[in-house]
Design an enzyme around this catalytic site. Structure first.
Site, short mmCIF file in Angstrom:
data_model
loop_
_atom_site.label_atom_id
_atom_site.label_comp_id
_atom_site.label_asym_id
_atom_site.label_seq_id
_atom_site.Cartn_x
_atom_site.Cartn_y
_atom_site.Cartn_z
N ASP A 40 29.49 41.45 14.18
CA ASP A 40 30.85 41.78 14.32
C ASP A 40 30.90 43.33 14.08
O ASP A 40 31.55 44.25 14.89
CB ASP A 40 31.90 41.22 13.60
CG ASP A 40 32.67 40.07 14.25
OD1 ASP A 40 31.84 39.52 15.02
OD2 ASP A 40 33.66 39.92 14.12
N LYS A 88 19.27 38.67 1.08
CA LYS A 88 19.95 39.05 -0.06
C LYS A 88 18.86 38.49 -1.11
O LYS A 88 19.11 37.86 -2.13
CB LYS A 88 21.21 38.45 -0.32
CG LYS A 88 21.97 38.98 -1.62
CD LYS A 88 22.33 40.47 -1.46
CE LYS A 88 23.04 40.97 -2.74
NZ LYS A 88 23.37 42.55 -2.83
N ASP A 120 23.70 44.02 1.98
CA ASP A 120 24.57 45.18 1.80
C ASP A 120 24.30 46.54 2.22
O ASP A 120 25.01 47.28 2.75
CB ASP A 120 25.03 45.27 0.08
CG ASP A 120 23.88 45.08 -0.80
OD1 ASP A 120 22.69 44.86 -0.02
OD2 ASP A 120 24.03 45.18 -1.96
N ASP A 140 26.30 36.51 11.26
CA ASP A 140 28.10 36.49 11.92
C ASP A 140 28.56 37.80 11.55
O ASP A 140 29.33 38.43 12.21
CB ASP A 140 28.51 35.21 11.00
CG ASP A 140 30.08 35.25 11.57
OD1 ASP A 140 30.14 35.46 12.86
OD2 ASP A 140 30.99 35.08 11.03
N TYR A 160 26.80 27.46 6.60
CA TYR A 160 27.41 26.79 7.77
C TYR A 160 27.25 25.21 7.79
O TYR A 160 28.46 24.36 8.34
CB TYR A 160 27.09 27.52 9.03
CG TYR A 160 27.95 28.65 9.66
CD1 TYR A 160 27.64 29.90 8.86
CD2 TYR A 160 28.82 28.73 10.47
CE1 TYR A 160 28.25 31.04 9.24
CE2 TYR A 160 29.41 29.84 11.02
CZ TYR A 160 29.00 30.92 10.13
OH TYR A 160 29.92 32.22 10.49
C1 IPM Z 1 30.71 33.46 16.23
C2 IPM Z 1 32.12 32.93 15.56
C3 IPM Z 1 31.94 31.74 15.12
C4 IPM Z 1 30.87 31.73 13.87
C5 IPM Z 1 33.11 30.81 14.48
C6 IPM Z 1 34.27 30.85 15.82
C7 IPM Z 1 32.86 29.45 14.12
O1 IPM Z 1 32.68 33.80 14.54
O2 IPM Z 1 30.06 32.88 16.95
O3 IPM Z 1 30.39 34.51 15.66
O4 IPM Z 1 31.28 31.94 12.74
O5 IPM Z 1 29.64 31.40 14.22
MG MG Z 2 31.45 35.76 14.56
#
Ligand code: IPM
Ligand code: MG
Length: 363
Positions: free
Chosen positions: A249, A189, A221, A245, A142
């Protein structure tokens, strides 16, 4: 208690869900006798439109002066389809994380029993899952150097970690593990990446300082697979920025929907609290978004930011009550949901706020 909160609604569904987070926080102030004051600021696409910058200096100043930040979301479809855009809404979010030194992103996977059916994973696999992710937030690809060759045909993002960055988040994760079930899984990893070998080496060192916590190391993984196969095996999960990240999700599906998950970013100064869902432009302005993640972000402000455990519990309890009564937003409804109880953003927000005003929780 006297606290000043900066609200940054942002883009897409951000403003419509954050309205309810703020309303709930105000109500908690009134019910428990706290003096909460509020200010607002711009970030993301909304800020680019108004000032040309995704994070205006004024926003950063206000952020530094506040005791907590309640954030909505940033992003706009227009940029997603235009990779050449130099100024992007997400830059605002990344910059505020870096500027405020918010290196630890806590993402609790909180599972409400009523939503077991809303997940695409079998209820018996899910039931009892309780995971707290510690995602590192100010390092990794990042923030590593980004290069595009002159002929524009080659690009790279540097995946970089410094030992101190791993150490400081590892301490936070271990301290949390000590308060929970004393199990920590560090995800990397290390079989391929040098930055992951530094990560693993550092976590191994830190683990010696917490002998009461059982440490496991897992490759990303495998972790992605295990999370769906047997989520209950995890308690505290510690991982790097990009892996975190993606994993969180994925983990949101354990809670039924991204619309239910809140997060706290903490570190050197003011904490930053936000739903983990994004700006969801496809449903913005349609009264369809789930405000519960913003409301649960307020519970995190109260608990982590202000140390007000009772107040935080009251917020979670009214969310629980709405779910127990059968109320759902579209994202968490299923075939068994009474269609009369499928609510829009504003109706769900008002319902939960009403419970708080009348002091009605799920007993
Ligand atoms: C999160 C989001 C952000 C990230 C984006 C919007 C930059 O996906 O907070 O998880 O990747 O950190
Ligand atoms: Mg995210």
């Amino acid at each position: 208690m006297k606290k000043h909160i900066l609200v940054i609604p942002g883009d897409g569904i951000g403003p419509e869900v954050t309205t309810w987070g703020k309303a709930v926080l105000k109500q908690i102030g009134a019910s428990f006798g706290h003096e909460f004051s509020f200010d607002e600021a711009l970030m993301g696409h909304a800020a680019i439109e108004a000032t040309g910058s995704p994070l205006p200096d004024e926003t950063l100043d206000k952020a530094r002066k506040s005791d907590a930040i309640l954030f909505g979301a940033v992003g706009h479809a227009k940029y997603d389809n235009d990779p050449s855009a130099k100024v992007r809404p997400e830059q605002g979010l990344l910059k505020i994380r870096k500027e405020l030194g918010l290196y630890a992103n806590l993402r609790p996977i909180m599972l409400f029993d009523e939503l077991l059916q809303a997940s695409s994973i079998k209820p018996e696999i899910l039931q009892g899952t309780d995971i707290l992710f510690f995602r590192e937030l100010t390092g990794d690809v990042y923030f590593g150097e980004k290069i595009r060759s002159e002929d524009r045909n080659t690009a790279s993002d540097l995946m970089i970690y410094h030992r101190y960055e791993v150490e400081r988040i590892a301490h936070k994760a271990y301290q949390a593990a000590q308060q929970r079930s004393k199990r920590l899984c560090s995800v990397d990893k290390a079989n391929v990446l040098e930055s992951s070998r530094l990560w693993r080496e550092t976590v191994q060192e830190i683990s010696k300082l917490y002998p009461d916590v059982q440490t496991e190391h897992m490759f990303i993984d495998n972790a992605a697979m295990q999370l769906i196969k047997n989520p209950k095996q995890f308690d505290v999960v510690l991982t790097a920025n990009l892996f975190g990240d993606i994993l969180t999700d994925e983990a949101s599906q354990i809670a039924g929907s991204m619309g239910m998950l809140a997060s706290a970013s903490v570190g050197e100064s003011t904490g930053f609290y936000e739903p983990i869902h994004g700006s969801a432009h496809d449903i913005a302005g349609q009264n369809k978004a789930n405000p519960l993640a913003s409301i649960l972000s307020v519970a995190l402000i109260l608990e982590i930011g202000f140390g007000l455990a009772e107040e935080a519990k009251a917020v979670v309890a009214v969310v629980d009550r709405a779910l127990k009564e059968g109320y759902r937003t579209g994202d968490i409804a299923d075939a068994a949901t009474d269609t009369n109880k499928i609510l829009g953003t504003a109706e769900m927000g008002a319902l939960v706020l009403g419970y708080l005003q009348n002091n009605q929780t799920a007993n």
